[in-house]
Design an enzyme around this catalytic site. Structure first.
Site, PDB file in Angstrom:
ATOM      1  N   HIS A   7       0.828  -1.199   0.000  1.00 44.96           N
ATOM      2  CA  HIS A   7       0.000   0.000   0.000  1.00 44.96           C
ATOM      3  C   HIS A   7       0.865   1.253   0.000  1.00 44.96           C
ATOM      4  O   HIS A   7       2.054   1.195   0.248  1.00 44.96           O
ATOM      5  CB  HIS A   7      -0.988   0.024   1.179  1.00 44.96           C
ATOM      6  CG  HIS A   7      -0.360   0.260   2.514  1.00 44.96           C
ATOM      7  ND1 HIS A   7      -0.088  -0.757   3.399  1.00 44.96           N
ATOM      8  CD2 HIS A   7       0.063   1.397   3.133  1.00 44.96           C
ATOM      9  CE1 HIS A   7       0.449  -0.263   4.499  1.00 44.96           C
ATOM     10  NE2 HIS A   7       0.567   1.048   4.361  1.00 44.96           N
ATOM     11  N   GLU A  55      -3.733   3.831   1.721  1.00 49.49           N
ATOM     12  CA  GLU A  55      -4.049   4.029   3.138  1.00 49.49           C
ATOM     13  C   GLU A  55      -4.189   5.524   3.394  1.00 49.49           C
ATOM     14  O   GLU A  55      -3.252   6.291   3.173  1.00 49.49           O
ATOM     15  CB  GLU A  55      -2.937   3.457   4.011  1.00 49.49           C
ATOM     16  CG  GLU A  55      -3.097   3.754   5.485  1.00 49.49           C
ATOM     17  CD  GLU A  55      -1.850   3.383   6.286  1.00 49.49           C
ATOM     18  OE1 GLU A  55      -1.676   3.965   7.363  1.00 49.49           O
ATOM     19  OE2 GLU A  55      -1.055   2.542   5.833  1.00 49.49           O
ATOM     20  N   HIS A  74       3.894  11.118  -6.713  1.00 47.59           N
ATOM     21  CA  HIS A  74       2.499  10.920  -7.094  1.00 47.59           C
ATOM     22  C   HIS A  74       2.190   9.431  -7.178  1.00 47.59           C
ATOM     23  O   HIS A  74       3.097   8.614  -7.211  1.00 47.59           O
ATOM     24  CB  HIS A  74       2.190  11.603  -8.439  1.00 47.59           C
ATOM     25  CG  HIS A  74       2.929  11.003  -9.593  1.00 47.59           C
ATOM     26  ND1 HIS A  74       4.170  11.431  -9.969  1.00 47.59           N
ATOM     27  CD2 HIS A  74       2.595  10.000 -10.445  1.00 47.59           C
ATOM     28  CE1 HIS A  74       4.582  10.726 -11.002  1.00 47.59           C
ATOM     29  NE2 HIS A  74       3.648   9.838 -11.312  1.00 47.59           N
ATOM     30  N   GLU A 116      -1.659  10.727 -11.113  1.00 47.95           N
ATOM     31  CA  GLU A 116      -1.487  10.692 -12.566  1.00 47.95           C
ATOM     32  C   GLU A 116      -2.536   9.777 -13.192  1.00 47.95           C
ATOM     33  O   GLU A 116      -2.800   8.688 -12.673  1.00 47.95           O
ATOM     34  CB  GLU A 116      -0.088  10.169 -12.910  1.00 47.95           C
ATOM     35  CG  GLU A 116       0.178  10.104 -14.389  1.00 47.95           C
ATOM     36  CD  GLU A 116       1.569   9.571 -14.708  1.00 47.95           C
ATOM     37  OE1 GLU A 116       1.872   9.460 -15.908  1.00 47.95           O
ATOM     38  OE2 GLU A 116       2.348   9.278 -13.762  1.00 47.95           O
TER      39      GLU A 116
END
Length: 122
Positions: A7, A55, A74, A116
């Site tokens: 994550h 998260e 990003h 993105e």
């Protein structure tokens, strides 16, 4: 020894606002939550298309926006209907950068994190 992605974490100032944004903008849904006296962690998934989760961490006593520095990081998402996604994000007013030459654009979440967006097939 094999490592795999699990994550990414973003700290958020307004948990509900962030949950609403990620649901509307990217179709992410809550897959699990951990609540403690001083914080809440909410993990968002993409409906099982990948095992990766985002998260969101909400700190109960936090009142100031997070300093994202120069925001030179990003997360990237692919989408099967790039044009429809672009129109949706344009209507939402969350597009913060476009690069038509590369065929990509970025949206910004309520805390200023950049995401993105690129076509699924490149």
């Amino acid at each position: 020894m094999n490592f795999k992605f699990y994550h990414n974490n973003f700290n958020v100032l307004d948990l509900q606002r962030s949950l609403d944004f990620y649901s509307e903008a990217l179709g992410l849904t809550e897959v699990r939550r951990k609540e403690q006296p001083g914080f809440i962690l909410v993990f968002l998934g993409d409906g099982g298309r990948t095992p990766h989760t985002l998260e969101l961490t909400w700190l109960k006593d936090r009142t100031q926006p997070y300093n994202l520095g120069e925001n030179e990081f990003h997360l990237a998402f692919t989408v099967d209907d790039y044009q429809a996604a672009y129109e949706k994000h344009k209507k939402m007013g969350c597009i913060c950068y476009e690069n038509p030459t590369m065929g990509i654009y970025f949206i910004s979440d309520p805390d200023g994190y950049w995401l993105e967006i690129l076509p699924e097939k490149r």
